[in-house]
Enzyme design. Sequence first.
Site, PDB file in Angstrom:
ATOM      1  N   LYS A 199       0.846  -1.201   0.000  1.00 13.49           N
ATOM      2  CA  LYS A 199       0.000   0.000   0.000  1.00 13.49           C
ATOM      3  C   LYS A 199       0.884   1.254   0.000  1.00 13.49           C
ATOM      4  O   LYS A 199       0.683   2.171  -0.770  1.00 13.49           O
ATOM      5  CB  LYS A 199      -0.914  -0.020   1.226  1.00 13.49           C
ATOM      6  CG  LYS A 199      -1.831   1.169   1.306  1.00 13.49           C
ATOM      7  CD  LYS A 199      -2.763   1.050   2.503  1.00 13.49           C
ATOM      8  CE  LYS A 199      -3.518   2.361   2.690  1.00 13.49           C
ATOM      9  NZ  LYS A 199      -4.377   2.347   3.865  1.00 13.49           N
ATOM     10  N   GLU A 205      10.885  -4.523   3.827  1.00 10.97           N
ATOM     11  CA  GLU A 205      10.983  -5.927   3.444  1.00 10.97           C
ATOM     12  C   GLU A 205      10.549  -6.136   1.991  1.00 10.97           C
ATOM     13  O   GLU A 205      11.192  -6.856   1.217  1.00 10.97           O
ATOM     14  CB  GLU A 205      10.075  -6.790   4.345  1.00 10.97           C
ATOM     15  CG  GLU A 205      10.476  -6.822   5.810  1.00 10.97           C
ATOM     16  CD  GLU A 205       9.744  -5.775   6.639  1.00 10.97           C
ATOM     17  OE1 GLU A 205       9.523  -4.653   6.140  1.00 10.97           O
ATOM     18  OE2 GLU A 205       9.399  -6.093   7.796  1.00 10.97           O
ATOM     19  N   GLY A 252      -4.524  -2.138   5.058  1.00 13.16           N
ATOM     20  CA  GLY A 252      -3.833  -3.304   4.489  1.00 13.16           C
ATOM     21  C   GLY A 252      -4.499  -4.612   4.867  1.00 13.16           C
ATOM     22  O   GLY A 252      -4.742  -5.477   4.024  1.00 13.16           O
ATOM     23  N   ARG A 253      -4.852  -4.772   6.141  1.00 16.53           N
ATOM     24  CA  ARG A 253      -5.398  -6.062   6.595  1.00 16.53           C
ATOM     25  C   ARG A 253      -6.846  -6.267   6.173  1.00 16.53           C
ATOM     26  O   ARG A 253      -7.416  -7.321   6.457  1.00 16.53           O
ATOM     27  CB  ARG A 253      -5.233  -6.188   8.111  1.00 16.53           C
ATOM     28  CG  ARG A 253      -5.845  -5.062   8.907  1.00 16.53           C
ATOM     29  CD  ARG A 253      -5.401  -5.092  10.375  1.00 16.53           C
ATOM     30  NE  ARG A 253      -5.893  -3.943  11.135  1.00 16.53           N
ATOM     31  CZ  ARG A 253      -5.290  -2.767  11.200  1.00 16.53           C
ATOM     32  NH1 ARG A 253      -4.178  -2.556  10.521  1.00 16.53           N
ATOM     33  NH2 ARG A 253      -5.791  -1.789  11.916  1.00 16.53           N
ATOM     34  N   GLU A 338      -3.861  -6.559  15.172  1.00 18.45           N
ATOM     35  CA  GLU A 338      -3.432  -5.238  14.690  1.00 18.45           C
ATOM     36  C   GLU A 338      -4.596  -4.254  14.774  1.00 18.45           C
ATOM     37  O   GLU A 338      -4.402  -3.061  14.956  1.00 18.45           O
ATOM     38  CB  GLU A 338      -2.889  -5.319  13.255  1.00 18.45           C
ATOM     39  CG  GLU A 338      -2.075  -4.096  12.851  1.00 18.45           C
ATOM     40  CD  GLU A 338      -1.279  -4.289  11.564  1.00 18.45           C
ATOM     41  OE1 GLU A 338      -0.054  -4.415  11.609  1.00 18.45           O
ATOM     42  OE2 GLU A 338      -1.906  -4.294  10.480  1.00 18.45           O
ATOM     43  N   HIS A 370      -2.394 -33.049  19.099  1.00 11.98           N
ATOM     44  CA  HIS A 370      -1.230 -33.812  19.561  1.00 11.98           C
ATOM     45  C   HIS A 370      -0.096 -32.882  19.981  1.00 11.98           C
ATOM     46  O   HIS A 370       1.035 -33.314  20.112  1.00 11.98           O
ATOM     47  CB  HIS A 370      -0.790 -34.771  18.451  1.00 11.98           C
ATOM     48  CG  HIS A 370      -1.899 -35.697  18.050  1.00 11.98           C
ATOM     49  ND1 HIS A 370      -2.163 -36.875  18.715  1.00 11.98           N
ATOM     50  CD2 HIS A 370      -2.865 -35.582  17.092  1.00 11.98           C
ATOM     51  CE1 HIS A 370      -3.218 -37.458  18.164  1.00 11.98           C
ATOM     52  NE2 HIS A 370      -3.671 -36.692  17.184  1.00 11.98           N
ATOM     53  N   LYS A 479       9.742  -0.197  13.388  1.00  8.36           N
ATOM     54  CA  LYS A 479      10.297   0.039  12.042  1.00  8.36           C
ATOM     55  C   LYS A 479      11.378   1.114  12.107  1.00  8.36           C
ATOM     56  O   LYS A 479      12.450   0.973  11.537  1.00  8.36           O
ATOM     57  CB  LYS A 479       9.198   0.515  11.088  1.00  8.36           C
ATOM     58  CG  LYS A 479       8.221  -0.547  10.665  1.00  8.36           C
ATOM     59  CD  LYS A 479       7.291   0.032   9.610  1.00  8.36           C
ATOM     60  CE  LYS A 479       6.032  -0.777   9.455  1.00  8.36           C
ATOM     61  NZ  LYS A 479       5.034  -0.146   8.611  1.00  8.36           N
TER      62      LYS A 479
HETATM   63  O1  F6P Z   1       3.355  -3.874   9.765  1.00  7.93           O
HETATM   64  C1  F6P Z   1       2.485  -2.843   9.629  1.00  7.93           C
HETATM   65  C2  F6P Z   1       1.908  -2.696   8.277  1.00  7.93           C
HETATM   66  O2  F6P Z   1       1.732  -1.348   8.107  1.00  7.93           O
HETATM   67  C3  F6P Z   1       0.597  -3.461   8.104  1.00  7.93           C
HETATM   68  O3  F6P Z   1      -0.476  -2.811   8.637  1.00  7.93           O
HETATM   69  C4  F6P Z   1       0.549  -3.588   6.630  1.00  7.93           C
HETATM   70  O4  F6P Z   1      -0.398  -4.529   6.229  1.00  7.93           O
HETATM   71  C5  F6P Z   1       1.980  -3.977   6.336  1.00  7.93           C
HETATM   72  O5  F6P Z   1       2.739  -3.181   7.237  1.00  7.93           O
HETATM   73  C6  F6P Z   1       2.443  -3.785   4.919  1.00  7.93           C
HETATM   74  O6  F6P Z   1       2.341  -2.460   4.523  1.00  7.93           O
HETATM   75  P1  F6P Z   1       2.420  -2.055   3.003  1.00  7.93           P
HETATM   76  O7  F6P Z   1       1.257  -2.670   2.296  1.00  7.93           O
HETATM   77  O8  F6P Z   1       2.381  -0.563   2.980  1.00  7.93           O
HETATM   78  O9  F6P Z   1       3.712  -2.584   2.441  1.00  7.93           O
END
Ligand code: F6P
Length: 513
Positions: A199, A205, A252-253, A338, A370, A479
């Site tokens: 987003k 990452e 995002g979620r 979250e 288990h 972060k």
């Molecule tokens: O870890 C926090 C977060 O902002 C989440 O809410 C989000 O889904 C994820 O990082 C990834 O964010 P982006 O879609 O901006 O890469």
Amino acid sequence: MALLESRRMRSPDWIEPLLPHAARLIDQPLAALLEDDPARLQRDVLEVGPITACFRRQRIDAQAWQALYELAERCSMPQAIEAMFRGDAINASEQRPALHVALRSELEEGAAAAACAEVRAAEPRIRALAESLRSSGVTDVVHVGIGGSDLGPRLLAAALGTQQPAFRMHFMSSPDGHALQQLIARLQPERTAVVLVSKSFSTEETRLNGRLLLDWLQAPERVYAISANVPAAEQFGVPAAHVMPMWDWVGGRYSLWSAVGFSVRAAFGETAFAELLRGAAEMDRHFRLAPVHDNLPIRHALVAIWNRNAMGYASQAVLPYDLRLGLLPDYLQQLVMESLGKSALADGSGTAAFATVPVVWGGPGTDCQHSYFQALHQATETMPCEFIGVIRPDHPHAAMHLSLWSNLLAQGEALALGSASADLHRHYPGSRPSSVFMLDQLDAHALGALLAMYEHSVYAQSVVWGINAFDQWGVELGKKTAHRLAPALRGEQIAADPISADLVHRWRARAGD
Ligand code: F6P
């Protein structure tokens, strides 16, 4: 009782009416409660579309339910639901609406109508790109994203996996070089496409994984991106014609219904994706229109509030008895924790003087029986469980299916009823609450309904607690701190925190730097 008393001291007004019921029920064996109240057989089962939900084994009797319904009234639940569907700025700390519902339901008021128009305008291009990727002949697609840009599509791909995807799907989220090495060792760049989902397009990452994969692929024509930051995606090297939008009004979620689900849409086809949206839209309609006592997401939310604030249970286990739903606990960890892992009240009046989110955890049955089910049956803590099963399987192995279901049903029964023994090691206390969710079958439609139910339950819980389910400020500090520590690991500066500085020093010494 001492626990109840101490909770009473700190209880805000809205919890007070629940406490006499909690005091009445907390020490009453669940078995006796079930016997005393045959009406719960009717009252506590809801059938909504492809979902049958059974709340009969919760420690909630008719009077306690009544108190919970009054609580929903008291926090103006119907008005809060309308505010979301209208597109009011219910995400107060970011001053924007939370309009994931506009991605699947036709809405006609306010900001919601404008959001629907944006979705409609973007739709033909997303569909055409999905169809062209689907028929492009690539054998493998790597979906790169993390958090909400990963978990939803990853869950969908696994859940629909038996339905013949057009290509193999792979997911890269963590910046773990081992995962990248293993993945590219298996793939041929000339037959692979890469889909970058972020987003913000600033997530470290995703940018790191994306850069390495794009360098390995050497084929921009097979790279796609989905972002609310279109210029950043283009600058990254994704052809403008392959960049699809998402909007700041989708968290995002909550975003798998958008182009975030692009790789899944291309893999399983237009019909499957449309069914996913249809299932969610039906749940949207139900959430909006059904009275509180018949409203599945609200009933689910009230059970969660009861277990957390009246019973004091600190965790919630999610136990799908279908390996295709094995990622559901991970998906719900983000969706629930979250969204609801907050203390600040949304209206800025202070912090919550009551417990908010429980720990959400779990895994697929019967494997988990288990491993940690010992604790569910006999530990000192009560951990409420949610069992999820699929009635009609997509395989011909009837004996296996019966085994899975008899185990699912047995666990709920054994946890509730227990079994007395003079030998304490063989004594099962019982009275451990659980709910059961049965899906008619695991298709895109049922999945859409199930995930939308969870989204709406989360919102309903946030309304009771008066917190914002749509921001996530808590993740920002980590972060920023990681950003500050990277130069220290490279040896360019000394970390400010003495413990981190010492760990970096030892890390560098052992790494041979
Ligand atoms: O870890 C926090 C977060 O902002 C989440 O809410 C989000 O889904 C994820 O990082 C990834 O964010 P982006 O879609 O901006 O890469």
